[in-house]
Design a protein around this motif. Structure first.
Motif, short mmCIF file in Angstrom:
data_model
loop_
_atom_site.label_atom_id
_atom_site.label_comp_id
_atom_site.label_asym_id
_atom_site.label_seq_id
_atom_site.Cartn_x
_atom_site.Cartn_y
_atom_site.Cartn_z
N THR A 1 1.01 -0.70 0.39
CA THR A 1 0.08 0.07 0.09
C THR A 1 0.99 1.27 -0.26
O THR A 1 0.40 2.20 -0.02
N GLY B 1 -4.94 -5.08 5.45
CA GLY B 1 -4.43 -3.52 5.05
C GLY B 1 -5.44 -3.62 3.44
O GLY B 1 -5.72 -2.96 2.92
N THR C 1 -7.06 -0.31 3.28
CA THR C 1 -6.31 0.63 3.15
C THR C 1 -6.30 0.80 1.42
O THR C 1 -5.93 1.92 0.50
N ASN D 1 -9.21 2.06 0.23
CA ASN D 1 -9.32 3.68 0.11
C ASN D 1 -8.86 4.12 -1.29
O ASN D 1 -8.81 5.06 -1.79
N THR D 2 -7.37 3.52 -1.39
CA THR D 2 -6.98 3.88 -2.51
C THR D 2 -6.48 3.63 -3.83
O THR D 2 -6.75 4.93 -4.60
N THR E 1 -11.40 8.68 1.36
CA THR E 1 -11.49 7.80 2.44
C THR E 1 -13.02 7.14 2.68
O THR E 1 -13.96 7.72 2.71
N THR F 1 -10.22 2.43 7.93
CA THR F 1 -7.84 1.89 8.32
C THR F 1 -8.21 1.67 10.00
O THR F 1 -8.25 2.24 10.77
#
Length: 314
Positions: free
Chosen positions: A91, A129, A132, A135-136, A141, A145
């Motif tokens: 990430t 993860g 995360t 969100n990426t 967001t 997390t």
């Protein structure tokens, strides 16, 4: 020491599984996020049964914390399963995360040809993860997390605006981790709450493995010329090195355990993988042997009860 079996199946996880099973028929590609340090132990056997013949992308996250050579071995091993594509990401590099969607589109080219969104579902046990990554991919967001397991509690559907719709799922564990080695590895990496197992037992198990596979890392990190022959002496040496002293010069093993596991999880110990494909084969054979023995003992006790009952009945 290896008698501990994690049993951690909160009510919301049972509900989540039922909800996932209802949605899967409408999904094109399953994405399963694994911890690259423990690809087998972080793999949920329930997902194989839930996905059936759907294409699956197994994403080995936290590759920056895992041994790169072993990670490659795991990718090759996982891709032996029908319909599975495996890839390693971190990430820390958003470009790698976005490649997940490219892989998904290639697996079902007919969806794009029809001008339809590729419907994906992302799954994974807690603390690998997954949030995360979501969100990426979304560029904002959406998923909560946190370092504590089981943060996500409900499903959500996210249109990534790039021809892919992503369904998020709660992090689900299976009812019981049958392989005791997996239980320790899950605890070592923080996939289950620290209260689920004895903290110092997890550290003792971990340090014994590290001494075999990564002895130089331990020597360098804890300034040890040689590694002691057993796990107790090694943990004491680590505690001594890091000033974990109690009254009378005794070593605070709990504090030493905290330091070791924290430094493993944060990557301070370097890139470490806690399991190899060939290890798993041996462990699963042992699990089957143990299960057969228990069934035999159970049948024997049942027969003894039956004989006593018949004897008392006369």
């Amino acid at each position: 020491m290896l008698n501990n079996k994690i049993q951690w199946f909160p009510g919301h996880m049972h509900k989540a599984r039922k909800e996932i099973e209802e949605v899967v028929p409408k999904i094109d590609v399953i994405i399963e996020v694994l911890d690259a340090r423990i690809p087998f132990s972080s793999e949920n056997p329930l997902i194989s049964s839930i996905r059936k013949d759907k294409p699956c992308v197994k994403v080995l996250n936290k590759r920056d914390l895992s041994d790169p050579e072993v990670t490659q071995l795991w990718i090759e091993h996982l891709e032996k399963e029908q319909g599975v594509t495996a890839m390693a990401v971190t990430t820390e590099n958003p470009e790698e995360i976005h490649k997940i969607m490219e892989v998904c589109r290639k697996l079902v080219p007919h969806r794009e040809a029809m001008g339809k969104n590729v419907r994906t579902m992302i799954m994974g046990i807690p603390n690998v993860g997954k949030s995360t990554i979501i969100n990426t991919l979304a560029g904002r967001t959406i998923a909560v997390t946190g370092n504590q397991p089981a943060v996500t509690r409900r499903q959500q559907r996210i249109n990534l605006q790039n021809g892919v719709v992503l369904s998020d799922t709660p992090g689900i564990l299976w009812p019981k981790v049958e392989n005791p080695h997996s239980g320790f590895r899950l605890a070592a990496t923080g996939a289950v709450k620290d209260t689920a197992m004895e903290y110092d037992e997890v550290a003792f198990y971990t340090v014994e493995y590290l001494a075999k596979q990564y002895p130089e890392r331990l020597k360098e990190r804890y300034k040890l010329d040689e590694l002691p022959d057993n796990d107790l002496e090694l943990m004491e040496a680590i505690g001594r090195s890091r000033g974990c002293l109690q009254a009378g010069g005794r070593i605070n093993l709990y504090k030493a355990s905290e330091i070791l596991l924290h430094e493993l999880r944060s990557g301070v110990l370097g890139q470490v993988t806690l399991e190899l494909p060939e290890m798993i084969t041996e462990e699963l054979i042992q699990v089957e042997i143990d299960a057969a023995r228990k069934e035999e003992e159970k049948a024997k006790k049942k027969e003894e009860r039956r004989k006593r009952y018949l004897k008392n009945k006369r």
